[in-house]
Design a protein around this motif. Structure first.
Motif, mmCIF file in Angstrom:
data_model
loop_
_atom_site.group_PDB
_atom_site.id
_atom_site.type_symbol
_atom_site.label_atom_id
_atom_site.label_comp_id
_atom_site.label_asym_id
_atom_site.label_seq_id
_atom_site.Cartn_x
_atom_site.Cartn_y
_atom_site.Cartn_z
ATOM 1 N N SER A 58 9.642 -7.475 16.833
ATOM 2 C CA SER A 58 8.612 -6.449 16.623
ATOM 3 C C SER A 58 9.190 -5.062 16.347
ATOM 4 N N ASP A 59 10.310 -4.697 16.958
ATOM 5 C CA ASP A 59 10.858 -3.365 16.695
ATOM 6 C C ASP A 59 11.347 -3.240 15.243
ATOM 7 N N GLU A 60 11.788 -4.334 14.632
ATOM 8 C CA GLU A 60 12.212 -4.297 13.236
ATOM 9 C C GLU A 60 11.015 -4.328 12.284
ATOM 10 N N LEU A 61 9.878 -4.832 12.757
ATOM 11 C CA LEU A 61 8.680 -4.851 11.907
ATOM 12 C C LEU A 61 8.267 -3.435 11.529
ATOM 13 N N ARG A 62 8.487 -2.479 12.420
ATOM 14 C CA ARG A 62 8.142 -1.087 12.110
ATOM 15 C C ARG A 62 8.923 -0.574 10.909
ATOM 16 N N ASP A 63 10.190 -0.936 10.821
ATOM 17 C CA ASP A 63 11.005 -0.527 9.671
ATOM 18 C C ASP A 63 10.468 -1.133 8.377
ATOM 19 N N ILE A 64 10.005 -2.365 8.462
ATOM 20 C CA ILE A 64 9.441 -3.030 7.286
ATOM 21 C C ILE A 64 8.131 -2.359 6.883
ATOM 22 N N VAL A 65 7.337 -1.958 7.867
ATOM 23 C CA VAL A 65 6.085 -1.243 7.574
ATOM 24 C C VAL A 65 6.385 0.068 6.858
ATOM 25 N N VAL A 66 7.400 0.788 7.287
ATOM 26 C CA VAL A 66 7.773 2.051 6.634
ATOM 27 C C VAL A 66 8.141 1.790 5.174
ATOM 28 N N ALA A 68 7.148 -0.770 3.344
ATOM 29 C CA ALA A 68 5.914 -1.172 2.651
ATOM 30 C C ALA A 68 5.030 0.039 2.370
ATOM 31 N N ALA A 69 5.023 1.000 3.281
ATOM 32 C CA ALA A 69 4.233 2.216 3.071
ATOM 33 C C ALA A 69 4.767 3.014 1.881
ATOM 34 N N ALA A 70 6.077 3.006 1.694
ATOM 35 C CA ALA A 70 6.662 3.679 0.523
ATOM 36 C C ALA A 70 6.213 2.992 -0.765
ATOM 37 N N LEU A 71 6.123 1.676 -0.744
ATOM 38 C CA LEU A 71 5.619 0.937 -1.904
ATOM 39 C C LEU A 71 4.149 1.269 -2.148
ATOM 40 N N LYS A 72 3.380 1.331 -1.089
ATOM 41 C CA LYS A 72 1.956 1.668 -1.214
ATOM 42 C C LYS A 72 1.808 3.056 -1.829
ATOM 43 N N LYS A 73 2.583 4.008 -1.338
ATOM 44 C CA LYS A 73 2.530 5.376 -1.852
ATOM 45 C C LYS A 73 2.901 5.424 -3.331
ATOM 46 N N ALA A 74 3.795 4.538 -3.756
ATOM 47 C CA ALA A 74 4.239 4.500 -5.154
ATOM 48 C C ALA A 74 3.289 3.710 -6.052
ATOM 49 N N GLY A 75 2.271 3.039 -5.448
ATOM 50 C CA GLY A 75 1.277 2.363 -6.276
ATOM 51 C C GLY A 75 1.051 0.883 -6.020
ATOM 52 N N MET A 76 1.746 0.287 -5.059
ATOM 53 C CA MET A 76 1.522 -1.125 -4.772
ATOM 54 C C MET A 76 0.081 -1.341 -4.330
ATOM 55 N N SER A 77 -0.566 -2.376 -4.869
ATOM 56 C CA SER A 77 -1.956 -2.628 -4.492
ATOM 57 C C SER A 77 -2.066 -3.506 -3.253
ATOM 58 N N ALA A 78 -1.178 -4.462 -3.068
ATOM 59 C CA ALA A 78 -1.263 -5.332 -1.892
ATOM 60 C C ALA A 78 -0.007 -6.168 -1.749
#
Length: 127
Positions: A58-66, A68-78
């Motif tokens: 779970s502690d590494e999942l936070r890094d993956i979320v960060v 993924a959030a960069a991808l979302k900010k750049a335009g990823m839809s899902a």
């Protein structure tokens, strides 16, 4: 590396996981997508994890979320994840919940056909 990245027309990245996947490997794969010349607004990610035997804690999942959030900010839809039932499915659902808190759309499926249909729907909406 247990996570491979491939591009599929018109604007989809396929991530395939095998073996025991770490958070660092997942982040690296997401950064590879972000830096790929074909990444664009509306891009979808389709993660196939049927051959995964271990998932990040779970502690590494936070890094993956960060990442993924960069991808979302750049335009990823899902990001659509398909996995076998069991432990890895539970970790994927936990990741989806954490990602939701960061405003990142992640959906988790156990059936590859259902997941593929969903990613096609999202891709069509983004086009």
């Amino acid at each position: 590396m247990p996570v491979t990245v491939a591009f599929e027309e018109p604007s989809r990245f396929i991530l395939e996981g095998t073996g025991k996947i770490t958070g660092a490997e997942s982040v690296c794969a997401l950064q590879e997508v972000l830096n790929h010349p074909r990444f664009s607004e509306g891009t979808t990610l389709f993660a196939v994890t049927h051959d995964v035997t271990g998932a990040p804690p779970s502690d590494e999942l936070r890094d993956i979320v960060v990442a993924a959030a960069a991808l979302k900010k750049a335009g990823m839809s899902a990001l659509i994840i398909v996995t076998a039932p069991g432990f890895v499915y539970g970790v994927a659902r936990m990741f989806a919940s954490l990602a939701d808190l960061a405003g990142v759309r992640v959906e988790v499926f156990q059936d590859v056909c259902e997941a593929r249909q969903r990613v096609d729907e999202i891709s069509a909406q983004a086009a």
